[in-house]
Design an enzyme around this catalytic site. Structure first.
Site, PDB file in Angstrom:
ATOM      1  CE1 TYR B 105      -4.254  -1.602   0.753  1.00  0.00           C
ATOM      2  CE2 TYR B 105      -2.921  -3.033   2.144  1.00  0.00           C
ATOM      3  CZ  TYR B 105      -4.107  -2.765   1.484  1.00  0.00           C
ATOM      4  OH  TYR B 105      -5.148  -3.653   1.570  1.00  0.00           O
ATOM      5  CE1 TYR B 144      -1.907  -6.837   3.891  1.00  0.00           C
ATOM      6  CE2 TYR B 144      -2.683  -6.516   1.638  1.00  0.00           C
ATOM      7  CZ  TYR B 144      -2.897  -6.449   3.008  1.00  0.00           C
ATOM      8  OH  TYR B 144      -4.107  -6.000   3.485  1.00  0.00           O
ATOM      9  NE  ARG B 154      -6.632 -10.472   4.544  1.00  0.00           N
ATOM     10  CZ  ARG B 154      -7.576  -9.628   4.129  1.00  0.00           C
ATOM     11  NH1 ARG B 154      -7.466  -8.340   4.354  1.00  0.00           N
ATOM     12  NH2 ARG B 154      -8.669 -10.052   3.514  1.00  0.00           N
ATOM     13  CG  HIS B 157      -7.787  -7.588  -0.124  1.00  0.00           C
ATOM     14  ND1 HIS B 157      -6.677  -8.177   0.437  1.00  0.00           N
ATOM     15  CD2 HIS B 157      -7.903  -6.379   0.466  1.00  0.00           C
ATOM     16  CE1 HIS B 157      -6.144  -7.355   1.331  1.00  0.00           C
ATOM     17  NE2 HIS B 157      -6.869  -6.250   1.358  1.00  0.00           N
ATOM     18  CG  HIS B 159      -9.684  -2.486   1.260  1.00  0.00           C
ATOM     19  ND1 HIS B 159     -10.017  -3.009   2.486  1.00  0.00           N
ATOM     20  CD2 HIS B 159      -8.369  -2.748   1.101  1.00  0.00           C
ATOM     21  CE1 HIS B 159      -8.948  -3.547   3.049  1.00  0.00           C
ATOM     22  NE2 HIS B 159      -7.919  -3.403   2.232  1.00  0.00           N
TER      23      HIS B 159
END
Lengths: 189, 234
Positions: B105, B144, B154, B157, B159
């Site tokens: 991110y 990640y 995870r 994905h 959000h």
């Protein structure tokens, strides 16, 4: 019929996407009504502040009307007030909103609800949002509010009532405790 | 004033509990007292009509927000926002955020050692059209690691955050990718009790939505809480 899409956590890394400067300020010079500041902190079950929560609020204008097509009351809209705010918590778990004190809105049946602000809490570690309400200390109509009346224990009811700030005019404090002693009342809506 | 037509309640099994111990962070953040059931009032059936003035077309193309093109597999994510009766939810704000192709991110708090991409921020927004349709162009996010349990990862994905027409239709969710082997290991995904309902969060590879010589298409429909039917409804 289609089934609901499940909720998932907002996670810790929403800040660059969901936040825009100034979303915690709901008022401009042209907004009608009594200026108030709501400030508070969010705590977990250990009493530790959450530095990664997102608080959203939704409220009626000073006349008690929501800026929404389903509110068909004959009360004035305020072109300078829309009623939505969003604020992330900082490193000490703190959030704040600059808004106006909402007017009363109708409740179930022929009741009237005391002035209140609707609150959504989102954070890492929360698979779905929690919903609560902010009422105001010293407001006489709290005693007859149909939603506050659903909370049996007076001690728990107090978690929904923002306290007048010490010496600061128009400032109210509303802390949110997700778990443990003094746990905030959350609603199933 | 008559009471508003209520929205349907949370679908049992489709929505997660607040406390789900395999997702360790829920342990200290889930209320221990039961939620208090309340009637839906004007306060709940209304909600913010939010951000319309601030959405511009480039907001929905995450590959064009910088000078160059981001690294990674270009994808088109599209679908419809519907209520439980299958009716489209028009003109509603859809916000997304995600990692770059390497699984990082842009957020300052992300300490994963994967590289940042100077040509990718990973945030987008759009409004649904009259039929509830939305579309984003982006790159496929990466998996990640996180610290929930040993060797926890995870699944890839995106959000999603939506408002819908009321305070009650607010939904924050995550979209996953069909066939990802990390999905069954993920405590966030597994927090949904009903496995069929959880599968609604998995986007479907869609050859129809795939743009030849350019980008793979993934289809993801989102269903928000709908209103109870009324006897008078035509």
């Amino acid at each position: 019929m289609s089934g609901q899409t499940p909720s998932q956590t907002v996670g810790p890394f929403f800040g660059f996407a969901l936040l825009r400067e100034g979303h915690e300020v709901l008022v401009s010079d042209a907004t009608a009504g009594e200026r108030i500041v709501i400030e508070g902190r969010v705590f977990d079950g250990d009493g530790a502040p959450l530095n990664d929560a997102l608080i959203e609020i939704w409220q009626a204008n000073a006349a008690g009307r929501y800026d929404h097509p389903d509110d068909r009351q004959e009360k004035p809209l305020d072109a300078a007030f829309h009623g939505f705010g969003r604020c992330p918590t900082d490193d000490s778990g703190r959030f704040h909103f600059r808004t106006i004190r909402p007017g009363p809105v109708p409740g179930p049946g022929n009741t009237l609800q005391a002035p209140h602000i609707n609150v959504t809490v989102l954070a890492r570690g929360m698979l779905k949002q929690l919903v609560t309400r902010i009422y105001f200390e010293g407001e006489p109509s709290n005693a007859d509010d149909p939603i506050l009346g659903l909370v049996g224990e007076p001690e728990r009811r107090k978690t929904l009532i923002a306290k007048r700030g010490n010496g600061k005019n128009g400032t109210y404090t509303f802390d949110i405790r997700l778990q443990g002693p003094g746990e905030t009342v959350f609603f199933d809506v | 004033m008559s009471d508003p037509i209520p929205y349907r309640r949370e679908e049992k099994g489709a929505q997660p509990p607040s406390l789900y111990p395999p997702y360790v962070s829920t342990l200290k953040r889930a209320p221990r007292q039961p939620l208090i059931l309340m009637p839906q009032t004007l306060s709940e059936v209304t909600g913010p009509v939010y951000g319309h003035d601030k959405v511009v077309p480039d907001d929905s193309d995450l590959t064009r927000q910088h000078k160059g093109e981001p690294q990674g597999e270009r994808i088109v994510v599209s679908g419809r926002v519907l209520d439980e009766s299958g009716r489209p939810v028009p003109r509603t704000l859809v916000e997304i955020w995600q990692t770059n192709a390497a699984g990082r991110y842009i957020h300052h708090g992300d300490q994963h050692s994967a590289p940042l991409d100077p040509n990718f921020s990973g945030a987008g927004r759009t409004l649904t059209d009259a039929d509830g349709r939305y579309k984003f162009v982006t790159v496929k996010p990466g998996a990640y690691p996180w610290r929930n349990h040993p060797n926890a990862w995870r699944p890839a994905h995106i959000h999603f955050s939506l408002f819908g027409p009321s305070f009650l239709t607010r939904l924050v969710t995550q979209m996953y990718f069909q066939g990802d082997p990390l999905i069954p290991l993920d405590p966030v995904y597994n927090g949904i009790p009903d496995k069929k309902a959880a599968a609604r969060m998995v986007s479907r590879f869609d050859l129809e939505a795939t743009v030849p010589e350019w980008a793979l298409g993934y289809c993801f429909d989102i269903v928000l809480r709908g209103r109870e039917a009324t006897p008078m409804e035509h």
